[in-house]
Scaffold this motif. Structure first.
Motif, PDB file in Angstrom:
ATOM      1  N   ASN A   5     -22.103  38.820 -25.619  1.00 21.96           N
ATOM      2  CA  ASN A   5     -23.435  38.238 -25.444  1.00 21.96           C
ATOM      3  C   ASN A   5     -23.709  37.797 -24.009  1.00 21.96           C
ATOM      4  O   ASN A   5     -24.843  37.868 -23.546  1.00 21.96           O
ATOM      5  CB  ASN A   5     -23.649  37.066 -26.395  1.00 21.96           C
ATOM      6  CG  ASN A   5     -23.765  37.522 -27.830  1.00 21.96           C
ATOM      7  OD1 ASN A   5     -24.124  38.658 -28.112  1.00 21.96           O
ATOM      8  ND2 ASN A   5     -23.443  36.637 -28.758  1.00 21.96           N
ATOM      9  N   SER A   6     -22.664  37.321 -23.310  1.00 19.56           N
ATOM     10  CA  SER A   6     -22.878  36.823 -21.949  1.00 19.56           C
ATOM     11  C   SER A   6     -22.660  37.898 -20.885  1.00 19.56           C
ATOM     12  O   SER A   6     -23.115  37.755 -19.765  1.00 19.56           O
ATOM     13  CB  SER A   6     -21.969  35.635 -21.669  1.00 19.56           C
ATOM     14  OG  SER A   6     -20.612  36.046 -21.642  1.00 19.56           O
ATOM     15  N   GLY A   7     -21.938  38.954 -21.224  1.00 21.69           N
ATOM     16  CA  GLY A   7     -21.678  40.010 -20.261  1.00 21.69           C
ATOM     17  C   GLY A   7     -20.478  39.763 -19.371  1.00 21.69           C
ATOM     18  O   GLY A   7     -20.148  40.585 -18.516  1.00 21.69           O
ATOM     19  N   ASP A   8     -19.817  38.632 -19.539  1.00 21.47           N
ATOM     20  CA  ASP A   8     -18.594  38.355 -18.784  1.00 21.47           C
ATOM     21  C   ASP A   8     -17.660  37.502 -19.646  1.00 21.47           C
ATOM     22  O   ASP A   8     -17.944  37.237 -20.801  1.00 21.47           O
ATOM     23  CB  ASP A   8     -18.899  37.675 -17.445  1.00 21.47           C
ATOM     24  CG  ASP A   8     -19.645  36.350 -17.603  1.00 21.47           C
ATOM     25  OD1 ASP A   8     -19.525  35.712 -18.675  1.00 21.47           O
ATOM     26  OD2 ASP A   8     -20.342  35.960 -16.663  1.00 21.47           O
ATOM     27  N   GLY A  10      -1.706  32.543 -37.033  1.00 20.83           N
ATOM     28  CA  GLY A  10      -2.415  33.792 -37.330  1.00 20.83           C
ATOM     29  C   GLY A  10      -3.918  33.602 -37.400  1.00 20.83           C
ATOM     30  O   GLY A  10      -4.684  34.401 -36.849  1.00 20.83           O
ATOM     31  N   ILE A  11      -4.347  32.539 -38.064  1.00 29.38           N
ATOM     32  CA  ILE A  11      -5.782  32.254 -38.163  1.00 29.38           C
ATOM     33  C   ILE A  11      -6.373  32.027 -36.767  1.00 29.38           C
ATOM     34  O   ILE A  11      -7.441  32.553 -36.435  1.00 29.38           O
ATOM     35  CB  ILE A  11      -6.033  31.044 -39.081  1.00 29.38           C
ATOM     36  CG1 ILE A  11      -5.712  31.409 -40.530  1.00 29.38           C
ATOM     37  CG2 ILE A  11      -7.474  30.539 -38.956  1.00 29.38           C
ATOM     38  CD1 ILE A  11      -5.640  30.219 -41.463  1.00 29.38           C
ATOM     39  N   GLY A  12      -5.668  31.261 -35.957  1.00 26.46           N
ATOM     40  CA  GLY A  12      -6.139  31.001 -34.599  1.00 26.46           C
ATOM     41  C   GLY A  12      -6.230  32.264 -33.763  1.00 26.46           C
ATOM     42  O   GLY A  12      -7.192  32.464 -33.011  1.00 26.46           O
ATOM     43  N   GLN A  13      -5.247  33.142 -33.902  1.00 26.83           N
ATOM     44  CA  GLN A  13      -5.262  34.383 -33.130  1.00 26.83           C
ATOM     45  C   GLN A  13      -6.387  35.316 -33.582  1.00 26.83           C
ATOM     46  O   GLN A  13      -6.996  35.995 -32.764  1.00 26.83           O
ATOM     47  CB  GLN A  13      -3.909  35.076 -33.232  1.00 26.83           C
ATOM     48  CG  GLN A  13      -2.837  34.328 -32.476  1.00 26.83           C
ATOM     49  CD  GLN A  13      -1.450  34.908 -32.678  1.00 26.83           C
ATOM     50  OE1 GLN A  13      -1.198  35.655 -33.618  1.00 26.83           O
ATOM     51  NE2 GLN A  13      -0.539  34.557 -31.787  1.00 26.83           N
ATOM     52  N   ILE A  14      -6.679  35.344 -34.857  1.00 33.65           N
ATOM     53  CA  ILE A  14      -7.757  36.212 -35.360  1.00 33.65           C
ATOM     54  C   ILE A  14      -9.117  35.666 -34.942  1.00 33.65           C
ATOM     55  O   ILE A  14      -9.933  36.374 -34.340  1.00 33.65           O
ATOM     56  CB  ILE A  14      -7.670  36.358 -36.890  1.00 33.65           C
ATOM     57  CG1 ILE A  14      -6.437  37.182 -37.267  1.00 33.65           C
ATOM     58  CG2 ILE A  14      -8.943  37.003 -37.440  1.00 33.65           C
ATOM     59  CD1 ILE A  14      -6.109  37.144 -38.746  1.00 33.65           C
ATOM     60  N   PHE A  15      -9.386  34.399 -35.255  1.00 41.03           N
ATOM     61  CA  PHE A  15     -10.705  33.846 -34.960  1.00 41.03           C
ATOM     62  C   PHE A  15     -10.933  33.656 -33.465  1.00 41.03           C
ATOM     63  O   PHE A  15     -12.065  33.778 -32.994  1.00 41.03           O
ATOM     64  CB  PHE A  15     -10.929  32.540 -35.719  1.00 41.03           C
ATOM     65  CG  PHE A  15     -11.227  32.764 -37.161  1.00 41.03           C
ATOM     66  CD1 PHE A  15     -12.420  33.339 -37.557  1.00 41.03           C
ATOM     67  CD2 PHE A  15     -10.304  32.418 -38.135  1.00 41.03           C
ATOM     68  CE1 PHE A  15     -12.702  33.566 -38.893  1.00 41.03           C
ATOM     69  CE2 PHE A  15     -10.567  32.637 -39.480  1.00 41.03           C
ATOM     70  CZ  PHE A  15     -11.765  33.219 -39.851  1.00 41.03           C
ATOM     71  N   GLY A  16      -9.871  33.362 -32.722  1.00 43.97           N
ATOM     72  CA  GLY A  16     -10.011  33.232 -31.271  1.00 43.97           C
ATOM     73  C   GLY A  16     -10.495  34.525 -30.640  1.00 43.97           C
ATOM     74  O   GLY A  16     -11.393  34.528 -29.793  1.00 43.97           O
ATOM     75  N   LEU A  17      -9.927  35.632 -31.076  1.00 44.79           N
ATOM     76  CA  LEU A  17     -10.354  36.932 -30.551  1.00 44.79           C
ATOM     77  C   LEU A  17     -11.769  37.278 -30.983  1.00 44.79           C
ATOM     78  O   LEU A  17     -12.562  37.804 -30.186  1.00 44.79           O
ATOM     79  CB  LEU A  17      -9.391  38.024 -31.000  1.00 44.79           C
ATOM     80  CG  LEU A  17      -7.996  37.975 -30.381  1.00 44.79           C
ATOM     81  CD1 LEU A  17      -7.102  39.025 -31.014  1.00 44.79           C
ATOM     82  CD2 LEU A  17      -8.065  38.172 -28.881  1.00 44.79           C
ATOM     83  N   LEU A  18     -12.096  37.002 -32.229  1.00 40.25           N
ATOM     84  CA  LEU A  18     -13.452  37.286 -32.710  1.00 40.25           C
ATOM     85  C   LEU A  18     -14.511  36.493 -31.936  1.00 40.25           C
ATOM     86  O   LEU A  18     -15.513  37.049 -31.469  1.00 40.25           O
ATOM     87  CB  LEU A  18     -13.571  36.985 -34.200  1.00 40.25           C
ATOM     88  CG  LEU A  18     -12.838  37.938 -35.147  1.00 40.25           C
ATOM     89  CD1 LEU A  18     -12.880  37.403 -36.566  1.00 40.25           C
ATOM     90  CD2 LEU A  18     -13.435  39.316 -35.075  1.00 40.25           C
ATOM     91  N   VAL A  19     -14.291  35.208 -31.805  1.00 40.77           N
ATOM     92  CA  VAL A  19     -15.254  34.359 -31.110  1.00 40.77           C
ATOM     93  C   VAL A  19     -15.333  34.739 -29.632  1.00 40.77           C
ATOM     94  O   VAL A  19     -16.432  34.839 -29.061  1.00 40.77           O
ATOM     95  CB  VAL A  19     -14.899  32.864 -31.288  1.00 40.77           C
ATOM     96  CG1 VAL A  19     -15.768  31.977 -30.408  1.00 40.77           C
ATOM     97  CG2 VAL A  19     -15.022  32.459 -32.746  1.00 40.77           C
ATOM     98  N   SER A  20     -14.179  34.977 -29.003  1.00 39.15           N
ATOM     99  CA  SER A  20     -14.172  35.386 -27.592  1.00 39.15           C
ATOM    100  C   SER A  20     -14.905  36.699 -27.390  1.00 39.15           C
ATOM    101  O   SER A  20     -15.640  36.865 -26.412  1.00 39.15           O
ATOM    102  CB  SER A  20     -12.735  35.525 -27.077  1.00 39.15           C
ATOM    103  OG  SER A  20     -12.104  34.280 -27.071  1.00 39.15           O
ATOM    104  N   GLY A  21     -14.722  37.636 -28.307  1.00 38.22           N
ATOM    105  CA  GLY A  21     -15.415  38.923 -28.207  1.00 38.22           C
ATOM    106  C   GLY A  21     -16.914  38.770 -28.303  1.00 38.22           C
ATOM    107  O   GLY A  21     -17.665  39.370 -27.523  1.00 38.22           O
ATOM    108  N   VAL A  22     -17.363  37.961 -29.240  1.00 41.24           N
ATOM    109  CA  VAL A  22     -18.808  37.728 -29.394  1.00 41.24           C
ATOM    110  C   VAL A  22     -19.371  37.041 -28.147  1.00 41.24           C
ATOM    111  O   VAL A  22     -20.421  37.439 -27.619  1.00 41.24           O
ATOM    112  CB  VAL A  22     -19.096  36.899 -30.667  1.00 41.24           C
ATOM    113  CG1 VAL A  22     -20.537  36.429 -30.709  1.00 41.24           C
ATOM    114  CG2 VAL A  22     -18.751  37.700 -31.906  1.00 41.24           C
ATOM    115  N   LEU A  23     -18.694  35.997 -27.675  1.00 46.18           N
ATOM    116  CA  LEU A  23     -19.165  35.287 -26.479  1.00 46.18           C
ATOM    117  C   LEU A  23     -19.217  36.216 -25.265  1.00 46.18           C
ATOM    118  O   LEU A  23     -20.182  36.198 -24.500  1.00 46.18           O
ATOM    119  CB  LEU A  23     -18.272  34.084 -26.185  1.00 46.18           C
ATOM    120  CG  LEU A  23     -18.378  32.903 -27.140  1.00 46.18           C
ATOM    121  CD1 LEU A  23     -17.307  31.868 -26.828  1.00 46.18           C
ATOM    122  CD2 LEU A  23     -19.753  32.275 -27.059  1.00 46.18           C
ATOM    123  N   SER A  24     -18.173  37.019 -25.091  1.00 53.01           N
ATOM    124  CA  SER A  24     -18.120  37.932 -23.947  1.00 53.01           C
ATOM    125  C   SER A  24     -19.194  39.009 -24.039  1.00 53.01           C
ATOM    126  O   SER A  24     -19.812  39.356 -23.036  1.00 53.01           O
ATOM    127  CB  SER A  24     -16.742  38.588 -23.856  1.00 53.01           C
ATOM    128  OG  SER A  24     -15.757  37.611 -23.673  1.00 53.01           O
TER     129      SER A  24
END
Length: 98
Positions: A53-56, A37-51
């Motif tokens: 900020n980078s536009g892709d 659960g922790i991995g699924q929550i933080f993985g999505l948060l970090v991926s969203g921020v990276l995406s």
């Protein structure tokens, strides 16, 4: 990854956890579920921020690849430390032969 693959990996992980901690199945299942659960929550948060900020999605995919590689290294180290090569080989043989 489809849901059958995820469920198979989860079942194998629970089995290995039960072997490492016999008699503590509820604790093992609870701990592994919390980690998923922790991995699924933080993985999505970090991926969203990276995406965002980078536009892709390239940076998010690269981050995911790095995490998978690190997880593989940790898994192999754990297998070697606990001498679980026969257990893992049996699980893999069962997984690929059925």
């Amino acid at each position: 990854m489809n849901s059958n693959t995820f469920m198979g990996i989860t079942a194998l992980t629970f089995s290995i956890g039960k072997i490492l901690r016999p008699g503590q199945s509820p604790k093992v299942i609870g701990m592994l579920t919390a980690i998923y659960g922790i991995g699924q929550i933080f993985g999505l948060l970090v991926s969203g921020v990276l995406s965002e900020n980078s536009g892709d999605f390239v940076s998010a995919i690269m981050m995911s690849a790095v995490v998978v590689i690190l997880d593989g290294i940790i898994l192999i180290a754990g297998i070697l430390k606990h001498g679980m090569t026969k257990i893992v080989a049996g699980f893999l043989a069962n997984l690929y032969c059925t």
